[in-house]
Design a protein around this motif. Structure first.
Motif, PDB file in Angstrom:
ATOM      1  N   LEU A   1       0.796  -1.364  -0.137  1.00 17.09           N
ATOM      2  CA  LEU A   1      -0.037   0.002   0.063  1.00 17.09           C
ATOM      3  C   LEU A   1       0.672   1.163  -0.028  1.00 17.09           C
ATOM      4  O   LEU A   1       0.634   2.409  -0.712  1.00 17.09           O
ATOM      5  N   TYR A   2       2.086   1.220   0.785  1.00 17.83           N
ATOM      6  CA  TYR A   2       3.070   2.400   0.857  1.00 17.83           C
ATOM      7  C   TYR A   2       3.609   2.669  -0.415  1.00 17.83           C
ATOM      8  O   TYR A   2       3.335   3.836  -1.031  1.00 17.83           O
ATOM      9  N   GLN A   3       3.619   1.748  -1.352  1.00 17.56           N
ATOM     10  CA  GLN A   3       4.439   1.948  -2.697  1.00 17.56           C
ATOM     11  C   GLN A   3       3.097   2.139  -3.644  1.00 17.56           C
ATOM     12  O   GLN A   3       3.441   3.067  -4.736  1.00 17.56           O
ATOM     13  N   TRP A   4       1.948   1.663  -3.474  1.00 16.31           N
ATOM     14  CA  TRP A   4       0.698   2.077  -4.449  1.00 16.31           C
ATOM     15  C   TRP A   4       0.659   3.471  -4.137  1.00 16.31           C
ATOM     16  O   TRP A   4       0.543   4.431  -5.220  1.00 16.31           O
ATOM     17  N   VAL A   5       0.354   3.718  -2.949  1.00 18.17           N
ATOM     18  CA  VAL A   5      -0.109   5.478  -2.708  1.00 18.17           C
ATOM     19  C   VAL A   5       1.044   6.369  -3.090  1.00 18.17           C
ATOM     20  O   VAL A   5       0.826   7.336  -3.887  1.00 18.17           O
ATOM     21  N   GLY A   6       2.349   5.985  -2.868  1.00 16.65           N
ATOM     22  CA  GLY A   6       3.629   6.636  -3.178  1.00 16.65           C
ATOM     23  C   GLY A   6       3.767   7.234  -4.619  1.00 16.65           C
ATOM     24  O   GLY A   6       4.309   7.962  -5.036  1.00 16.65           O
ATOM     25  N   THR A   7       3.378   6.097  -5.299  1.00 14.58           N
ATOM     26  CA  THR A   7       3.440   6.263  -6.835  1.00 14.58           C
ATOM     27  C   THR A   7       2.259   6.696  -7.511  1.00 14.58           C
ATOM     28  O   THR A   7       2.692   7.246  -8.746  1.00 14.58           O
ATOM     29  N   ARG A   8       1.159   6.547  -6.991  1.00 15.63           N
ATOM     30  CA  ARG A   8      -0.007   6.751  -7.795  1.00 15.63           C
ATOM     31  C   ARG A   8      -0.496   8.073  -7.536  1.00 15.63           C
ATOM     32  O   ARG A   8      -1.140   8.744  -8.604  1.00 15.63           O
ATOM     33  N   VAL A   9      -0.211   8.819  -6.386  1.00 17.92           N
ATOM     34  CA  VAL A   9      -0.519  10.224  -6.097  1.00 17.92           C
ATOM     35  C   VAL A   9       0.614  11.130  -6.405  1.00 17.92           C
ATOM     36  O   VAL A   9       1.736  10.758  -6.061  1.00 17.92           O
ATOM     37  N   GLN A  10      -0.061  12.030  -7.069  1.00 20.91           N
ATOM     38  CA  GLN A  10       1.372  13.232  -7.327  1.00 20.91           C
ATOM     39  C   GLN A  10       1.229  14.504  -6.454  1.00 20.91           C
ATOM     40  O   GLN A  10      -0.048  14.688  -5.963  1.00 20.91           O
ATOM     41  N   TYR A  11       2.210  14.814  -5.940  1.00 16.83           N
ATOM     42  CA  TYR A  11       2.097  16.151  -4.954  1.00 16.83           C
ATOM     43  C   TYR A  11       1.329  17.374  -5.735  1.00 16.83           C
ATOM     44  O   TYR A  11       1.854  17.719  -6.864  1.00 16.83           O
ATOM     45  N   ASP A  12       0.588  17.827  -4.977  1.00 24.98           N
ATOM     46  CA  ASP A  12      -0.230  18.994  -5.470  1.00 24.98           C
ATOM     47  C   ASP A  12       0.524  20.425  -5.012  1.00 24.98           C
ATOM     48  O   ASP A  12       0.222  20.891  -4.076  1.00 24.98           O
ATOM     49  N   TRP A  13       1.490  20.796  -5.987  1.00 26.09           N
ATOM     50  CA  TRP A  13       2.306  22.009  -5.669  1.00 26.09           C
ATOM     51  C   TRP A  13       1.263  23.313  -5.609  1.00 26.09           C
ATOM     52  O   TRP A  13       1.433  24.310  -4.845  1.00 26.09           O
ATOM     53  N   ASP A  14       0.061  23.293  -6.347  1.00 24.66           N
ATOM     54  CA  ASP A  14      -0.637  24.257  -6.469  1.00 24.66           C
ATOM     55  C   ASP A  14      -1.329  24.582  -5.294  1.00 24.66           C
ATOM     56  O   ASP A  14      -1.660  25.667  -4.986  1.00 24.66           O
TER      57      ASP A  14
ATOM     58  N   TYR B   1      -3.779   6.562   2.585  1.00 29.44           N
ATOM     59  CA  TYR B   1      -3.005   5.567   3.169  1.00 29.44           C
ATOM     60  C   TYR B   1      -3.583   4.719   4.159  1.00 29.44           C
ATOM     61  O   TYR B   1      -3.887   3.620   4.229  1.00 29.44           O
ATOM     62  N   ALA B   2      -4.204   5.591   5.170  1.00 33.42           N
ATOM     63  CA  ALA B   2      -4.809   4.979   6.669  1.00 33.42           C
ATOM     64  C   ALA B   2      -6.045   4.356   6.124  1.00 33.42           C
ATOM     65  O   ALA B   2      -6.336   3.295   6.627  1.00 33.42           O
ATOM     66  N   VAL B   3      -6.927   4.930   5.183  1.00 31.97           N
ATOM     67  CA  VAL B   3      -8.229   4.319   4.875  1.00 31.97           C
ATOM     68  C   VAL B   3      -7.939   3.053   4.004  1.00 31.97           C
ATOM     69  O   VAL B   3      -8.590   2.149   4.499  1.00 31.97           O
ATOM     70  N   MET B   4      -7.103   3.091   3.171  1.00 25.80           N
ATOM     71  CA  MET B   4      -6.741   1.772   2.460  1.00 25.80           C
ATOM     72  C   MET B   4      -6.227   0.595   3.403  1.00 25.80           C
ATOM     73  O   MET B   4      -6.689  -0.441   3.318  1.00 25.80           O
ATOM     74  N   ALA B   5      -5.281   0.964   4.216  1.00 28.88           N
ATOM     75  CA  ALA B   5      -4.914   0.137   5.205  1.00 28.88           C
ATOM     76  C   ALA B   5      -5.861  -0.412   6.038  1.00 28.88           C
ATOM     77  O   ALA B   5      -5.861  -1.853   6.320  1.00 28.88           O
ATOM     78  N   ARG B   6      -6.765   0.455   6.629  1.00 19.82           N
ATOM     79  CA  ARG B   6      -7.760  -0.224   7.503  1.00 19.82           C
ATOM     80  C   ARG B   6      -8.744  -1.122   6.818  1.00 19.82           C
ATOM     81  O   ARG B   6      -9.165  -1.944   7.407  1.00 19.82           O
ATOM     82  N   SER B   7      -9.023  -0.643   5.606  1.00 21.18           N
ATOM     83  CA  SER B   7      -9.587  -1.717   4.785  1.00 21.18           C
ATOM     84  C   SER B   7      -9.379  -3.248   4.595  1.00 21.18           C
ATOM     85  O   SER B   7     -10.348  -3.778   4.453  1.00 21.18           O
TER      86      SER B   7
ATOM     87  N   PRO C   1       7.025   3.286  11.280  1.00 17.17           N
ATOM     88  CA  PRO C   1       6.877   4.589  10.494  1.00 17.17           C
ATOM     89  C   PRO C   1       6.689   4.503   9.156  1.00 17.17           C
ATOM     90  O   PRO C   1       7.702   3.566   8.509  1.00 17.17           O
ATOM     91  N   LEU C   2       6.327   5.312   8.283  1.00 14.76           N
ATOM     92  CA  LEU C   2       6.506   5.092   6.949  1.00 14.76           C
ATOM     93  C   LEU C   2       5.804   6.468   6.304  1.00 14.76           C
ATOM     94  O   LEU C   2       5.003   7.140   6.864  1.00 14.76           O
ATOM     95  N   ASP C   3       6.319   6.946   5.289  1.00 13.35           N
ATOM     96  CA  ASP C   3       6.268   8.005   4.734  1.00 13.35           C
ATOM     97  C   ASP C   3       5.949   8.006   3.042  1.00 13.35           C
ATOM     98  O   ASP C   3       7.001   8.055   2.301  1.00 13.35           O
ATOM     99  N   SER C   4       4.852   7.674   2.708  1.00 21.52           N
ATOM    100  CA  SER C   4       4.357   7.650   1.307  1.00 21.52           C
ATOM    101  C   SER C   4       4.458   9.004   0.511  1.00 21.52           C
ATOM    102  O   SER C   4       4.666   8.831  -0.688  1.00 21.52           O
ATOM    103  N   THR C   5       4.405  10.257   1.053  1.00 17.04           N
ATOM    104  CA  THR C   5       4.723  11.432   0.436  1.00 17.04           C
ATOM    105  C   THR C   5       6.157  11.469  -0.073  1.00 17.04           C
ATOM    106  O   THR C   5       6.396  11.779  -1.157  1.00 17.04           O
TER     107      THR C   5
END
Length: 382
Positions: free
Chosen positions: A266-279, A313-319, A356-360
């Motif tokens: 899940l960490y790898q999925w969230v970290g690679t699928r979501v892009q950082y929103d600089w706007d 990540y938290a919602v996906m992990a709990r699911s 700990p983990l940091d998907s961002t």
């Protein structure tokens, strides 16, 4: 507050000035009231002080007994956060109730305050009833009947009341200096001769060792638990798990055995699928406009900032049955400083520990799933 600036601006220490003013104001009040009025005021002041001390002791003792009973009662109610979208008032309700159930310091604090208020109210009312019934408190003589002797005695009694009020302020300042011994304001307070006399001769002998040795430790524990209570709000807000997110998490973790394998996937999925929103960051930093979004928004847009990564990540992990937290604090900015940040902690049952983990940060490269030295770049809010 800068003590050097204060020292240059005033020839005397402001703390000393305030303490003297408290006593002088009380003396003036006493002289105006006269002997009878001041005596009654002194009795009220003393009675309230005794009621406060007794109420604190009773509340302290009863909180140790009532807190476990309250927890057992709340546990027996089996209060669970509903898996549905709920309004802000229900969010506040579930955050508060589950917080009281799960966090001991919060629970003890609430019980303590309730018992203290009830006990003090009863004691003061009993004393007032007895005082009025026996004539200890009654009408004072009018202005025309007040003599210089009466004003003098009233002023002396007012001085005693003023000293008591000054000691209360000294006690509050003593608590501050115990919590923040290195601050510039602490040094300024300790430069006051009047403060030091009251602190060393009265406050320190009575409870100074307890305050200096245990108060900072207690304050740190309270801060840590308060941070946990703040994190609970994300559990309440994000209790509802949308079907599309649950299905995605199920697919991501398909074939994975054990909590760590699922958590890493899940960490790898969230970290690679979501892009950082600089706007979104720019909108907040330049215009102070914060675009609040739910995990469902992040999942559908594939855009977000650190808190959005963490909540998704938290919602996906709990699911998929993982126990996970959203953690807020400070993250290293790569330029020698730290800035507001959010990440996750997940519980690995096979190892019986939280990691700990940091998907961002995973999205920008590197391994941020429980790497060595994680706590050097991430500082939990406390």
């Amino acid at each position: 507050m800068d003590s050097a600036w204060l020292a240059q601006s005033f020839s005397v220490n402001l703390v000393s000035v305030i303490l003297v003013c408290i006593v002088l104001a009380s003396v003036l009040q006493g002289a105006v009231r006269g002997a009878s009025g001041s005596a009654q005021r002194f009795m009220l002041f003393a009675a309230e002080g005794v009621a406060t001390v007794v109420s604190v002791i009773v509340a302290w003792k009863l909180s140790d007994v009532l807190s476990p009973a309250l927890q057992s009662w709340l546990v027996s109610k089996q209060i669970g956060i509903p898996n549905e979208e709920i309004g802000i008032f229900r969010q506040m309700y579930y955050t508060f109730v589950t917080g009281v159930r799960d966090f001991p310091l919060l629970r003890i604090g609430i019980v303590f305050v309730l018992v203290y208020l009830a006990c003090k109210t009863v004691l003061v009312r009993i004393w007032m009833f007895v005082a009025f019934s026996t004539g200890l408190l009654g009408k004072t003589s009018g202005e025309g009947g007040r003599s210089w002797m009466s004003s003098g005695v009233g002023g002396a009694i007012g001085a005693l009341i003023g000293c008591g009020r000054a000691l209360l302020l000294i006690a509050c300042l003593f608590v501050y200096t115990a919590l923040y011994p290195q601050s510039s304001f602490t040094k300024y307070v300790q430069a006051s001769d009047l403060y030091m006399q009251g602190a060393t001769q009265v406050i320190a002998p009575v409870g100074g060792e307890l305050l200096v040795d245990r108060l900072p430790v207690f304050a740190k524990a309270v801060g840590q638990e308060f941070n946990q209570i703040l994190q609970r709000k994300y559990e309440v807000i994000d209790a509802r798990i949308p079907n599309d997110i649950a299905e995605a998490a199920k697919q991501v973790t398909a074939g994975k055995e054990g909590d760590e394998a699922k958590a890493r996937a899940l960490y790898q999925w969230v970290g690679t699928r979501v892009q950082y929103d600089w706007d979104k960051v720019e909108q907040y930093e330049q215009k102070r406009i914060w675009k609040e979004q739910s995990p469902e928004d992040t999942f559908s847009t594939r855009m977000g900032v650190c808190i959005d990564y963490s909540r998704l990540y938290a919602v996906m992990a709990r699911s998929v049955g993982l126990d996970v937290k959203v953690v807020t604090g400070l993250g290293y900015d790569g330029q020698g400083g730290y800035g507001p940040h959010a990440w996750n902690e997940v519980y690995l049952a096979e190892e019986s520990k939280w990691v700990p983990l940091d998907s961002t940060w995973m999205s920008s490269g590197g391994n941020w799933f429980n790497p060595p030295g994680f706590d050097k770049t991430h500082i939990r809010q406390a």
